[in-house]
Design a protein around this motif. Structure first.
Motif, PDB file in Angstrom:
ATOM      1  N   THR A  83      -2.686  -1.076  -2.249  1.00 20.97           N
ATOM      2  CA  THR A  83      -3.677  -1.834  -1.070  1.00 20.97           C
ATOM      3  C   THR A  83      -3.206  -3.058  -0.975  1.00 20.97           C
ATOM      4  OG1 THR A  83      -5.542  -0.302  -1.517  1.00 20.97           O
ATOM      5  CG2 THR A  83      -6.083  -2.258  -0.364  1.00 20.97           C
ATOM      6  N   ALA A  84      -3.099  -3.844  -1.966  1.00 25.50           N
ATOM      7  CA  ALA A  84      -2.722  -5.383  -2.039  1.00 25.50           C
ATOM      8  C   ALA A  84      -1.252  -5.464  -1.160  1.00 25.50           C
ATOM      9  CB  ALA A  84      -2.927  -5.966  -3.361  1.00 25.50           C
ATOM     10  N   LEU A  85      -0.489  -4.359  -1.629  1.00 25.79           N
ATOM     11  CA  LEU A  85       0.927  -4.430  -1.057  1.00 25.79           C
ATOM     12  C   LEU A  85       0.820  -4.310   0.445  1.00 25.79           C
ATOM     13  CD1 LEU A  85       2.822  -2.770  -3.850  1.00 25.79           C
ATOM     14  CD2 LEU A  85       3.343  -5.106  -3.102  1.00 25.79           C
ATOM     15  N   ASP A  86      -0.056  -3.200   0.768  1.00 28.14           N
ATOM     16  CA  ASP A  86       0.036  -2.838   2.264  1.00 28.14           C
ATOM     17  C   ASP A  86      -0.774  -4.080   3.016  1.00 28.14           C
ATOM     18  OD1 ASP A  86       0.768  -0.476   2.162  1.00 28.14           O
ATOM     19  OD2 ASP A  86      -1.000   0.651   1.555  1.00 28.14           O
ATOM     20  N   ARG A  87      -1.703  -4.564   2.244  1.00 29.97           N
ATOM     21  CA  ARG A  87      -2.192  -5.951   3.174  1.00 29.97           C
ATOM     22  C   ARG A  87      -1.314  -6.917   3.348  1.00 29.97           C
ATOM     23  NH1 ARG A  87      -8.167  -6.386   0.245  1.00 29.97           N
ATOM     24  NH2 ARG A  87      -9.228  -4.445   1.173  1.00 29.97           N
ATOM     25  N   HIS A  88      -0.234  -7.160   2.521  1.00 22.17           N
ATOM     26  CA  HIS A  88       0.852  -8.277   2.630  1.00 22.17           C
ATOM     27  C   HIS A  88       1.829  -7.525   3.415  1.00 22.17           C
ATOM     28  CE1 HIS A  88      -0.290 -11.682  -0.055  1.00 22.17           C
ATOM     29  NE2 HIS A  88      -1.317 -10.672  -0.390  1.00 22.17           N
ATOM     30  N   GLY A  89       1.912  -6.621   3.890  1.00 21.19           N
ATOM     31  CA  GLY A  89       2.978  -6.079   4.722  1.00 21.19           C
ATOM     32  C   GLY A  89       4.140  -5.784   3.932  1.00 21.19           C
ATOM     33  N   LEU A  90       4.239  -5.586   2.658  1.00 17.29           N
ATOM     34  CA  LEU A  90       5.251  -5.323   1.615  1.00 17.29           C
ATOM     35  C   LEU A  90       5.489  -3.753   1.498  1.00 17.29           C
ATOM     36  CD1 LEU A  90       4.557  -8.017  -0.735  1.00 17.29           C
ATOM     37  CD2 LEU A  90       6.319  -8.243   0.826  1.00 17.29           C
ATOM     38  N   ASP A  91       6.638  -3.080   1.254  1.00 18.64           N
ATOM     39  CA  ASP A  91       7.043  -1.957   1.098  1.00 18.64           C
ATOM     40  C   ASP A  91       6.910  -1.481  -0.296  1.00 18.64           C
ATOM     41  OD1 ASP A  91       8.374   0.424   1.617  1.00 18.64           O
ATOM     42  OD2 ASP A  91      10.321  -0.370   1.767  1.00 18.64           O
ATOM     43  N   CYS A  92       6.272  -0.425  -0.175  1.00 14.80           N
ATOM     44  CA  CYS A  92       5.750  -0.069  -1.570  1.00 14.80           C
ATOM     45  C   CYS A  92       6.158   1.358  -1.746  1.00 14.80           C
ATOM     46  CB  CYS A  92       4.189  -0.032  -1.599  1.00 14.80           C
ATOM     47  SG  CYS A  92       3.323   0.847  -3.139  1.00 14.80           S
ATOM     48  N   ARG A  93       6.661   1.664  -2.836  1.00 15.53           N
ATOM     49  CA  ARG A  93       7.070   3.155  -3.209  1.00 15.53           C
ATOM     50  C   ARG A  93       6.331   3.441  -4.795  1.00 15.53           C
ATOM     51  NH1 ARG A  93      13.173   3.517  -3.474  1.00 15.53           N
ATOM     52  NH2 ARG A  93      13.106   3.271  -5.629  1.00 15.53           N
ATOM     53  N   TYR A  94       5.870   4.720  -4.554  1.00 15.04           N
ATOM     54  CA  TYR A  94       5.334   5.136  -5.933  1.00 15.04           C
ATOM     55  C   TYR A  94       6.423   5.728  -6.748  1.00 15.04           C
ATOM     56  CZ  TYR A  94       3.093   8.644  -9.059  1.00 15.04           C
ATOM     57  OH  TYR A  94       2.878   9.217 -10.207  1.00 15.04           O
ATOM     58  N   GLU A  95       6.484   5.235  -8.073  1.00  9.97           N
ATOM     59  CA  GLU A  95       7.857   5.602  -8.905  1.00  9.97           C
ATOM     60  C   GLU A  95       7.126   5.854 -10.617  1.00  9.97           C
ATOM     61  OE1 GLU A  95      11.906   4.124  -9.994  1.00  9.97           O
ATOM     62  OE2 GLU A  95      11.603   4.445  -7.869  1.00  9.97           O
ATOM     63  N   ARG A  96       7.265   6.632 -11.107  1.00  7.75           N
ATOM     64  CA  ARG A  96       6.792   6.628 -12.725  1.00  7.75           C
ATOM     65  C   ARG A  96       7.716   6.368 -13.623  1.00  7.75           C
ATOM     66  NH1 ARG A  96       2.073   8.393 -14.136  1.00  7.75           N
ATOM     67  NH2 ARG A  96       2.842   9.054 -16.020  1.00  7.75           N
ATOM     68  N   HIS A  97       9.173   6.698 -13.032  1.00  6.27           N
ATOM     69  CA  HIS A  97      10.174   6.507 -14.001  1.00  6.27           C
ATOM     70  C   HIS A  97      11.296   5.650 -13.270  1.00  6.27           C
ATOM     71  CE1 HIS A  97       8.029   9.244 -16.720  1.00  6.27           C
ATOM     72  NE2 HIS A  97       8.030  10.256 -15.706  1.00  6.27           N
TER      73      HIS A  97
END
Length: 212
Positions: free
Chosen positions: A150-164
């Motif tokens: 959520t914080a990354l979205d509010r800053h307009g930063l690219d976010c990718r879910y990655e566990r490993h």
């Protein structure tokens, strides 16, 4: 011990601008800070300094580390940023350590200690990170923590879910940090959160130097 094998390479990265009275030779102050941050207890650090003819108290060495105010350098332009937080216990209280790491260099970009975790605190962390580094086009690698996304979205930063994958870098560093913070009770008396945060930031600087 493995930490002490990394004491080679000089310690000119330790600034002594805080020194007002020249009671201790600069080489001894830098060495004391370097040894303590690298993993020696305060007792062992002053013992080695004594062998060099410099007698100082545990409190003195502790204060050197605090006053040096070591911070990871800014100015990086990473392609990826591994972003995560983990629990750190200080005096039986739970705190949250936030860290941003460049997985390509295995270096800390920014590190902070907060009393809890919230989206608002994550935004503060991201604002500080953006002031120090060029991360506007970086891909942030996160786990399933909603407040990070959520914080990354509010800053307009690219976010990718990655566990490993590249996120393993932050997990490895957190294991090292937790191994080191387990000795807080033996290192500091009645440690304050600000003291712990300052020591963690100094640890991050030392770690980054070891990766160079």
């Amino acid at each position: 011990m493995p930490e002490i094998t990394r004491l080679s390479g000089g310690n000119d990265w330790i600034e002594l601008d805080f020194v007002e009275r020249q009671r201790t030779p600069e080489f001894a102050m830098r060495l004391g800070i370097q040894m303590h941050v690298a993993g020696l207890s305060l007792s062992n650090t002053i013992s080695i300094l004594e062998r060099l003819g410099v007698e100082r108290s545990r409190t003195a060495v502790h204060n050197w580390v605090q006053k040096a105010d070591l911070q990871p350098e800014g100015g990086a332009s990473p392609n990826h940023v591994a972003l995560d937080e983990t629990v750190i216990r200080i005096n039986d209280q739970q705190y949250w350590l936030y860290a941003a790491i460049d997985p390509e260099t295995n270096k800390f970009l920014h590190i902070r200690l907060f009393r809890t975790y919230t989206t608002g605190l994550t935004e503060i962390f991201l604002s500080e990170l953006r002031e120090k580094h060029d991360v506007e086009t970086a891909v942030f690698l996160v786990d399933d923590a909603k407040w990070l996304q959520t914080a990354l979205d509010r800053h307009g930063l690219d976010c990718r879910y990655e566990r490993h994958g590249n996120r393993n870098a932050v997990e490895r560093l957190f294991r090292e940090v937790k191994r080191r913070t387990s000795s807080f009770s033996n290192t500091f008396s009645h440690v304050e959160p600000t003291t712990a945060e300052s020591w963690l930031q100094a640890l991050a600087v030392w770690w980054n130097r070891c990766q160079s």
